[in-house]
Design an enzyme around this catalytic site. Structure first.
Site, PDB file in Angstrom:
ATOM      1  N   LYS A 116      -0.394  -7.897  -0.048  1.00  0.00           N
ATOM      2  CA  LYS A 116      -1.578  -7.063   0.207  1.00  0.00           C
ATOM      3  C   LYS A 116      -1.414  -6.154   1.439  1.00  0.00           C
ATOM      4  O   LYS A 116      -1.900  -5.030   1.448  1.00  0.00           O
ATOM      5  CB  LYS A 116      -2.830  -7.937   0.348  1.00  0.00           C
ATOM      6  CG  LYS A 116      -3.323  -8.503  -0.988  1.00  0.00           C
ATOM      7  CD  LYS A 116      -4.645  -9.219  -0.818  1.00  0.00           C
ATOM      8  CE  LYS A 116      -5.265  -9.612  -2.154  1.00  0.00           C
ATOM      9  NZ  LYS A 116      -4.514 -10.588  -2.899  1.00  0.00           N
ATOM     10  N   GLU A 200     -10.804  -5.888   7.523  1.00  0.00           N
ATOM     11  CA  GLU A 200     -11.192  -4.537   7.126  1.00  0.00           C
ATOM     12  C   GLU A 200     -12.709  -4.437   7.009  1.00  0.00           C
ATOM     13  O   GLU A 200     -13.408  -5.451   6.990  1.00  0.00           O
ATOM     14  CB  GLU A 200     -10.514  -4.157   5.801  1.00  0.00           C
ATOM     15  CG  GLU A 200     -10.894  -5.026   4.640  1.00  0.00           C
ATOM     16  CD  GLU A 200     -10.015  -4.804   3.416  1.00  0.00           C
ATOM     17  OE1 GLU A 200      -8.889  -4.302   3.546  1.00  0.00           O
ATOM     18  OE2 GLU A 200     -10.477  -5.160   2.321  1.00  0.00           O
ATOM     19  N   GLU A 275      -6.867  -1.633  -8.462  1.00  0.00           N
ATOM     20  CA  GLU A 275      -8.238  -2.072  -8.230  1.00  0.00           C
ATOM     21  C   GLU A 275      -8.822  -1.353  -7.018  1.00  0.00           C
ATOM     22  O   GLU A 275      -8.153  -1.220  -5.987  1.00  0.00           O
ATOM     23  CB  GLU A 275      -8.277  -3.584  -7.997  1.00  0.00           C
ATOM     24  CG  GLU A 275      -7.729  -4.376  -9.174  1.00  0.00           C
ATOM     25  CD  GLU A 275      -8.170  -5.840  -9.161  1.00  0.00           C
ATOM     26  OE1 GLU A 275      -8.883  -6.246  -8.237  1.00  0.00           O
ATOM     27  OE2 GLU A 275      -7.782  -6.560 -10.093  1.00  0.00           O
ATOM     28  N   GLU A 288      -6.008  -3.474  -4.398  1.00  0.00           N
ATOM     29  CA  GLU A 288      -4.673  -4.014  -4.704  1.00  0.00           C
ATOM     30  C   GLU A 288      -4.235  -3.488  -6.061  1.00  0.00           C
ATOM     31  O   GLU A 288      -5.019  -2.881  -6.789  1.00  0.00           O
ATOM     32  CB  GLU A 288      -4.704  -5.553  -4.721  1.00  0.00           C
ATOM     33  CG  GLU A 288      -5.588  -6.152  -5.796  1.00  0.00           C
ATOM     34  CD  GLU A 288      -5.588  -7.680  -5.788  1.00  0.00           C
ATOM     35  OE1 GLU A 288      -4.636  -8.263  -5.265  1.00  0.00           O
ATOM     36  OE2 GLU A 288      -6.542  -8.271  -6.310  1.00  0.00           O
ATOM     37  N   ASN A 290      -2.389  -4.749  -9.691  1.00  0.00           N
ATOM     38  CA  ASN A 290      -1.895  -5.845 -10.534  1.00  0.00           C
ATOM     39  C   ASN A 290      -0.741  -5.307 -11.361  1.00  0.00           C
ATOM     40  O   ASN A 290      -0.924  -4.422 -12.186  1.00  0.00           O
ATOM     41  CB  ASN A 290      -2.995  -6.354 -11.463  1.00  0.00           C
ATOM     42  CG  ASN A 290      -4.189  -6.868 -10.688  1.00  0.00           C
ATOM     43  OD1 ASN A 290      -5.290  -6.373 -10.833  1.00  0.00           O
ATOM     44  ND2 ASN A 290      -3.986  -7.854  -9.837  1.00  0.00           N
TER      45      ASN A 290
END
Length: 331
Positions: A116, A200, A275, A288, A290
């Site tokens: 990440k 964040e 996403e 992120e 996938n």
């Protein structure tokens, strides 16, 4: 085109891949553990290979057994499905090194997007909107509080290796930031063996919207619209909806184009999903990527009329994507 592929998975996704392979005239090989001897996927495939005892760590997660099954049956390619080894960069690399085609992205793309913190840096470099925050691993709770104050509350404290809602805390003040950092770090260490934590901005009234992508090995990449998965329980998706009833045409286009920019930055080939978290003002930020086919891919298939598994197989065989962005339907 391949004449035989092995599916390194079980259950519904294995049956799903078999269905498309059959339509394309490709023979299929299933793998099964002791627990799945009578399973539907093992019976549907043209061949089935036993790969070990019921626990997945002794069967479906053992790369050597899956590669041996490919060699034993002469399967030229392997579809990993989702879960298990689908986002394991080392496994994808080994498959490639053994001369078997991995029906998915290249191992370097999986590795780049699997962390990440690293993926956020890449996204930023590719010009993708990222949530304000600090993407370096934070060492102390005191430092976490200083950073949180700088960003402005509320903030989200997240484990770099996290997922499925583990290693995640929201803090609205200094005390919550201090305690949240400590508990998040402990949970991350226990769940993932990796205690790196970052902070964040927490987007209020957020929507979770993801863009489905498909890229080929010739530099082409298209976005296949979005799926909205804001209805969740414990950070796990419950309902997927497409098209999103919330975003405007302009937001859809901007999100799609940024997702493609990111995919091109890692030379992405295959199906993938970027996403985003979307604020109530339609501001959107990268979460992120996938690097696999997702459980919810049939939602996209329903509105575009495309077979994502077929596109994955064709791209893996070196074919050019059969459609451009303007050809993508949204019914």
């Amino acid at each position: 085109m391949f004449t035989k592929i092995l599916i390194a998975n079980r259950g519904e996704i294995a049956c799903r891949v078999i269905k498309t392979a059959r339509k394309m005239g490709i023979q299929t090989v299933a793998v099964y553990s002791d627990a799945d001897r009578e399973a539907r996927h093992a019976k549907l495939a043209d061949e089935a290979v036993h790969i070990g005892p019921a626990p997945s760590r002794e069967s479906y997660l053992v790369a050597d057994k899956i590669i041996a099954a490919c060699k034993q049956t002469g399967a030229q390619a392997l579809h990993p499905g989702y879960g298990f080894l689908s986002e394991n960069a080392e496994f994808a690399k080994r498959v490639e090194e053994e001369g078997i085609v991995f029906i998915g992205p290249k191992h370097h793309s999986i590795a780049a997007m699997g962390d990440k913190i690293a993926s956020k840096k890449l996204a930023k470099a590719a010009g993708v909107h990222c949530i304000p925050g600090v993407n370096e691993a934070i060492e102390t709770a005191e430092h976490a509080v200083e950073i949180a104050k700088g960003i402005g509350y509320p903030v989200m404290i997240k484990a770099s290796a996290g997922g499925g809602g583990k290693g995640l805390r929201v803090a609205y003040n200094d005390r919550e930031a201090f305690e949240g950092f400590t508990s998040c770090r402990n949970e991350a260490r226990n769940s993932f063996g990796d205690d790196r934590v970052f902070i964040e901005k927490f987007v209020e009234e957020p929507r979770h919207i993801e863009i489905q992508l498909m890229g080929d090995s010739h530099g082409n990449c298209v976005y296949l619209n979005e799926r909205e998965c804001s209805i969740q329980r414990r950070h796990q998706k419950v309902i997927e909806e497409a098209p999103s009833p919330f975003i405007s045409e302009a937001t859809r286009k901007a999100m799609g184009e940024q997702a493609v920019q990111l995919a091109k930055a890692v030379n992405y080939q295959s199906a993938g999903t970027v996403e985003f978290v979307v604020g109530k003002d339609q501001s959107f930020y990268f979460l992120e990527m996938n690097t696999r086919l997702q459980v919810e891919h049939p939602v996209t298939e329903s509105i575009t009329g495309l077979d994502l598994v077929e596109l994955m197989i064709r791209v893996a065989a070196g074919e050019t994507l059969p459609l451009a962005q303007k050809d993508v339907q949204r019914n």
